[in-house]
Design a protein around this motif. Structure first.
Motif, PDB file in Angstrom:
ATOM      1  N   UNK A 136      11.342 -44.389  46.905  1.00 26.57           N
ATOM      2  CA  UNK A 136       9.808 -43.941  47.232  1.00 26.57           C
ATOM      3  C   UNK A 136       9.388 -45.038  47.889  1.00 26.57           C
ATOM      4  N   UNK A 137       9.918 -46.275  48.029  1.00 28.43           N
ATOM      5  CA  UNK A 137       9.198 -47.205  48.886  1.00 28.43           C
ATOM      6  C   UNK A 137       9.494 -46.806  50.514  1.00 28.43           C
ATOM      7  N   UNK A 138      10.896 -46.317  50.520  1.00 33.19           N
ATOM      8  CA  UNK A 138      11.007 -45.943  51.786  1.00 33.19           C
ATOM      9  C   UNK A 138      10.653 -44.613  52.471  1.00 33.19           C
ATOM     10  N   UNK A 139      10.119 -43.697  51.570  1.00 22.68           N
ATOM     11  CA  UNK A 139       9.366 -42.728  51.867  1.00 22.68           C
ATOM     12  C   UNK A 139       8.071 -42.584  51.695  1.00 22.68           C
ATOM     13  N   UNK A 148       2.083 -51.055  58.731  1.00 21.95           N
ATOM     14  CA  UNK A 148       1.978 -52.487  57.965  1.00 21.95           C
ATOM     15  C   UNK A 148       1.872 -52.106  56.528  1.00 21.95           C
ATOM     16  N   UNK A 149       3.179 -52.677  55.872  1.00 22.61           N
ATOM     17  CA  UNK A 149       3.140 -52.334  54.528  1.00 22.61           C
ATOM     18  C   UNK A 149       2.935 -53.537  53.935  1.00 22.61           C
ATOM     19  N   UNK A 150       2.479 -53.236  52.220  1.00 28.77           N
ATOM     20  CA  UNK A 150       2.199 -54.536  51.510  1.00 28.77           C
ATOM     21  C   UNK A 150       3.588 -54.806  50.733  1.00 28.77           C
ATOM     22  N   UNK A 151       4.561 -54.435  51.050  1.00 29.36           N
ATOM     23  CA  UNK A 151       5.793 -54.561  50.364  1.00 29.36           C
ATOM     24  C   UNK A 151       6.138 -56.202  50.168  1.00 29.36           C
ATOM     25  N   UNK A 372      -1.895 -49.435  48.350  1.00 29.54           N
ATOM     26  CA  UNK A 372      -1.877 -47.717  48.305  1.00 29.54           C
ATOM     27  C   UNK A 372      -0.612 -47.424  48.935  1.00 29.54           C
ATOM     28  N   UNK A 373       0.200 -48.140  49.644  1.00 29.16           N
ATOM     29  CA  UNK A 373       1.238 -47.594  50.124  1.00 29.16           C
ATOM     30  C   UNK A 373       2.504 -47.613  49.464  1.00 29.16           C
ATOM     31  N   UNK A 374       2.233 -47.925  47.960  1.00 26.50           N
ATOM     32  CA  UNK A 374       3.420 -47.878  46.987  1.00 26.50           C
ATOM     33  C   UNK A 374       3.179 -46.760  45.855  1.00 26.50           C
ATOM     34  N   UNK A 375       3.967 -46.071  45.821  1.00 26.81           N
ATOM     35  CA  UNK A 375       3.679 -44.935  44.641  1.00 26.81           C
ATOM     36  C   UNK A 375       3.646 -45.563  43.345  1.00 26.81           C
ATOM     37  N   UNK A 376       4.192 -46.486  42.743  1.00 27.56           N
ATOM     38  CA  UNK A 376       4.173 -46.897  41.451  1.00 27.56           C
ATOM     39  C   UNK A 376       4.022 -48.607  41.420  1.00 27.56           C
ATOM     40  N   UNK A 377       3.392 -49.262  40.702  1.00 28.87           N
ATOM     41  CA  UNK A 377       3.442 -50.719  40.694  1.00 28.87           C
ATOM     42  C   UNK A 377       3.509 -51.120  39.153  1.00 28.87           C
ATOM     43  N   UNK A 417       6.709 -37.677  34.314  1.00 27.80           N
ATOM     44  CA  UNK A 417       6.540 -36.503  34.989  1.00 27.80           C
ATOM     45  C   UNK A 417       5.881 -36.753  36.612  1.00 27.80           C
ATOM     46  N   UNK A 418       5.324 -37.921  36.692  1.00 30.04           N
ATOM     47  CA  UNK A 418       4.828 -38.388  38.177  1.00 30.04           C
ATOM     48  C   UNK A 418       5.870 -38.895  38.851  1.00 30.04           C
ATOM     49  N   UNK A 419       6.696 -39.684  38.353  1.00 31.25           N
ATOM     50  CA  UNK A 419       8.116 -40.123  38.928  1.00 31.25           C
ATOM     51  C   UNK A 419       8.918 -38.761  39.616  1.00 31.25           C
ATOM     52  N   UNK A 420       8.960 -37.927  38.974  1.00 36.34           N
ATOM     53  CA  UNK A 420       9.594 -36.456  39.249  1.00 36.34           C
ATOM     54  C   UNK A 420       8.680 -35.886  40.428  1.00 36.34           C
ATOM     55  N   UNK A 421       7.554 -36.021  40.189  1.00 36.18           N
ATOM     56  CA  UNK A 421       6.712 -35.230  41.150  1.00 36.18           C
ATOM     57  C   UNK A 421       6.675 -35.976  42.678  1.00 36.18           C
ATOM     58  N   UNK A 422       6.736 -37.317  42.552  1.00 32.06           N
ATOM     59  CA  UNK A 422       6.681 -37.824  43.681  1.00 32.06           C
ATOM     60  C   UNK A 422       8.045 -38.076  44.345  1.00 32.06           C
TER      61      UNK A 422
END
Length: 448
Positions: A136-139, A148-151, A372-377, A417-422
């Protein structure tokens, strides 16, 4: 066997999911997705390692079952009446059918028949930390990946504080940053260190390792939790040496105090809330789970679960706490479940956290603006008298503590649900040319 080796053993065992039927649930999709993508993206060496892990089963699995049963079996038998032989059989069955290793049989209390019936819904460290989070971080979950990523700010605690400052998010300020035997940055207010209590931690530390609390004693002196007293100059010199010997950077921050309403839930360490946020079907960020962490016993520095702390589920709608549990889990009975704080006697079960709406708002706002460039935190948030404060963000949050404290799996819950969706969105878009990305509408797991 080291914890990371146990996780690798589990990822090898999951190769058996090749024949897992598709039942249409998010948990099932996540298990199948891991098996397919892990094998597809692994190189020859990783594939060989997975096969080697499977071949080691006849030797490793009995040893693991024996070790963890010896640590936990008698207590489970005394509490539930389930015999040792039955526990051994169930652990072997969970390993073969669900790739659930013996430690997690006890962590998730799968000796309980009701919980074991839902064993297939649990999400595992080898699925999330070794695949889903990194993918998810990669995509970016199928969304455009910014240049520019916030990673880095989620890995570097010094940068995290500075990024929050830049986005006007309340976080703990840095008083000093040290690395390679020198002061890299410091708050330019004249004194080397301010006359206040301090908290020192590794810039890239995890699990509370390397953290220290220094209380100001007047006259420019500071005392740590073990009674050692140093002057400001001596403390800074000591940290400079540590950056060389440990080859890791350190930051110095002011020590925070919890909201007065939480005073009886702490033995002296700062208590925090782990808040999970995830991008949803509308492209917004929502809170899916939360757990309140508290220190106990001799550890009065950090509240981390794996450092011996306890944690309780937080009802995200109301901010009310459930029962608390400790992190000893698979290594022995430990504290177990408790309605009150083991040290202070403060009531935990049914307790409502102060400023809860503000906590939820801060976590969602931080995710939507600065990260916002990360799916989950997974956020660590301290609740202070003047409002919630961000302590740090975790780009690969541990789900063991959430599933343990909640007493249920996350695979088919909102987080799953959201992990599968993303993941489905990321997989679909990754397989198509950029011009066709807008044709992907993975609504299968979307909540109406």
């Amino acid at each position: 066997m080291h914890a990371e080796e146990i996780v690798k053993f589990g990822s090898g065992a999951a190769v058996l999911w090749t024949g897992l039927p598709d039942d249409g649930t998010p948990a099932n999709f996540l298990h199948r997705c891991f098996r397919r993508q892990f094998w597809r993206e692994s190189g020859p060496l990783a594939r060989f390692g997975s096969v080697a892990m499977l071949l080691a089963w006849p030797f490793v699995l009995p040893a693991m079952i024996g070790f963890f049963t010896q640590r936990n079996g008698p207590a489970v038998r005394a509490r539930t009446g389930k015999g040792i032989a039955r526990q051994v059989w169930e652990q072997a069955a969970m390993m073969v059918t669900r790739a659930i290793l013996p430690p997690w049989y006890y962590i998730f209390e799968l000796h309980d028949d009701g919980k074991r019936r839902r064993a297939g819904e649990y999400l595992h460290r080898f699925e999330t930390k070794r695949f889903a989070y990194e993918f998810l971080r990669r995509t970016n979950g199928g969304e455009p990946v910014p240049a520019a990523r916030s990673t880095e700010a989620l890995s570097d605690k010094a940068l995290f504080s500075e990024r929050c400052r830049d986005y006007q998010l309340p976080a703990i300020p840095n008083l000093m940053v040290l690395g390679d035997g020198a002061i890299v940055r410091r708050d330019a207010n004249g004194a080397l260190l301010p006359p206040t209590d301090l908290f020192v931690k590794l810039i890239r530390g995890t699990g509370g390792r390397g953290a220290e609390r220094w209380s100001y004693r007047g006259g420019g002196d500071y005392e740590d939790s073990r009674g050692h007293v140093l002057s400001a100059a001596a403390l800074v010199a000591r940290l400079q040496v540590l950056t060389l010997t440990a080859r890791k950077g350190y930051i110095v921050q002011p020590r925070l105090l919890n909201h007065p309403d939480l005073g009886d839930l702490s033995n002296g360490a700062l208590t925090t809330v782990r808040v999970m946020t995830c991008r949803n079907e509308r492209g917004e960020y929502e809170v899916t789970n939360a757990a309140f962490r508290m220190a106990q016993g001799a550890n009065t520095v950090v509240d981390n679960f794996h450092a011996g702390g306890i944690l309780a589920k937080v009802d995200i709608r109301t901010g009310v706490l459930g029962r608390a549990t400790d992190g000893a889990m698979a290594l022995g009975p430990g504290t177990g479940w408790c309605d009150r704080h083991p040290d202070t006697g403060g009531q935990i079960l049914g307790r409502k956290l102060p400023l809860w709406p503000q906590v939820l708002d801060l976590a969602c706002r931080a995710h939507a603006t600065a990260f916002a460039d990360h799916v989950l935190i997974g956020w660590d948030v301290a609740i202070l008298a003047d409002g919630p404060r961000l302590v740090e963000g975790n780009k690969g949050p541990d789900l063991d503590l959430v599933q343990r404290s909640h007493g249920e799996p996350l695979g088919n819950a909102r987080f799953g649900q959201l992990l599968a969706y993303n993941l489905q969105l990321g997989l679909a878009r990754a397989s198509m040319p950029p011009a066709q990305h807008d044709r992907v509408h993975p609504a299968r797991y979307a909540r109406e």
